[in-house]
Design an enzyme around this catalytic site. Structure first.
Site, PDB file in Angstrom:
ATOM      1  N   GLY A 274       0.799  -1.209   0.000  1.00  0.00           N
ATOM      2  CA  GLY A 274       0.000   0.000   0.000  1.00  0.00           C
ATOM      3  C   GLY A 274       0.833   1.261   0.000  1.00  0.00           C
ATOM      4  O   GLY A 274       1.943   1.299  -0.544  1.00  0.00           O
ATOM      5  N   HIS A 275       0.312   2.300   0.646  1.00  0.00           N
ATOM      6  CA  HIS A 275       0.887   3.635   0.574  1.00  0.00           C
ATOM      7  C   HIS A 275       2.251   3.722   1.258  1.00  0.00           C
ATOM      8  O   HIS A 275       3.157   4.380   0.748  1.00  0.00           O
ATOM      9  CB  HIS A 275      -0.103   4.616   1.227  1.00  0.00           C
ATOM     10  N   PHE A 276       2.390   3.072   2.408  1.00  0.00           N
ATOM     11  CA  PHE A 276       3.646   3.118   3.153  1.00  0.00           C
ATOM     12  C   PHE A 276       4.419   1.809   2.944  1.00  0.00           C
ATOM     13  O   PHE A 276       4.577   0.988   3.838  1.00  0.00           O
ATOM     14  CB  PHE A 276       3.388   3.402   4.634  1.00  0.00           C
TER      15      PHE A 276
END
Length: 303
Positions: A274-276
């Site tokens: 995901g984003h991180f």
């Protein structure tokens, strides 16, 4: 008595500093030999240099790593919104002064999320700084703008102040911050709760929430600059490594693939994350960075 020797370290210890920039204390993490090629790591929302802690250790024997906190983030000064203009233009200005104060004349630039609009503002004006780009879930194209970004953009376009405030309140809540870390993750058990709890701890105060709200409301200033940043890529052709969590609902995988349109020397790696992404794959990404920079002879260049 037999003398024993300690095993050779595989990392360089991270040190922690604060430097005065335009009257602000700017906190930063640093590791590695300053004689080696520099990598400047620009963080995203709602994080800080803390997001790079594992990557810094993994690369610290080969490179000189510097990861600052922007004003209003992490452990840097956080003047109120009445004392400091929280815009992406202003954050970029402070980071440009930071680069000059540390005398970083040549560097590779790692940009994630907010690091994209901050970093591209600097390098499109000063392309001579760049040895290479490392881009992770940071858009320069309208491709891949995920549902969260589209929702906020629509609320802004409609002038729905109440709806926008509600969306921002969720994004900076503990639930909203945790979701950014765990949504789309391939291995949720590898994501340390310390990461999202640290972010929430640092933004939960009212004055910090006002800062984040101000930046959200300024985010729309980035979209008109996409064309300018694409022109920078087309003209200067920096060697670019793109590593991306393809399940990110803020910036989807299409945003990563878009870089292939304008760059000749580009590698794109989509991860099941995901984003991180660094919470799960920092070792994999460190390996890709090391291979890519050495392939482009950046290991042998000086600053």
């Amino acid at each position: 008595m037999k003398e024993t020797t300690s095993p050779k370290s595989t990392v360089s210890q991270t040190t922690y500093h604060a430097i005065k920039i335009k009257g602000l204390n700017i906190f930063y993490r640093e590791a590695g030999d300053p004689a080696k090629p520099a990598i400047l790591l620009l963080h995203g929302f709602p994080s800080s240099s803390h997001m790079y802690r594992n990557l810094i250790e993994a690369l610290s024997l080969e490179y000189h790593l510097i990861a600052p906190d922007y004003p209003g983030f992490g452990l840097s000064s956080s003047p109120s919104v009445s004392e400091f203009s929280y815009t992406f233009d202003h954050l970029a200005e402070i980071m440009e002064h930071f680069i000059d104060t540390l005398k970083l004349s040549r560097l590779s630039l790692y940009m994630q999320d907010y690091g994209g609009p901050v970093g591209f503002r600097i390098i499109s004006k000063r392309p001579e700084l760049v040895q290479a780009l490392i881009i992770q879930n940071a858009n320069t194209y309208t491709d891949g703008l995920g549902p969260d970004v589209q929702k906020i953009a629509a609320l802004q376009a409609a002038g729905d102040a109440k709806g926008l405030d509600k969306a921002i309140d969720y994004m900076i809540s503990l639930e909203g911050i945790k979701e950014q870390y765990v949504f789309g993750s391939g291995h949720q058990e590898k994501i340390s709760p310390d990461a999202y709890l640290m972010d929430y701890f640092l933004v939960e105060r009212k004055e910090r929430q006002e800062i984040q709200a101000a930046l959200f409301k300024n985010y729309g200033t980035n979209f008109p600059k996409y064309g300018e940043w694409q022109q920078y890529l087309q003209k200067h052709q920096p060697p670019t490594l793109v590593t991306w969590g393809k399940n990110d609902k803020i910036f989807t995988g299409a945003g990563a693939l878009a870089y292939k349109r304008d760059l000749k020397n580009v590698e794109v790696h989509l991860f099941d994350g995901g984003h991180f992404l660094l919470e799960e794959y920092h070792k994999d990404i460190a390996g890709l960075i090391n291979t890519f920079l050495k392939k482009n002879n950046i290991h042998s260049l000086t600053k």
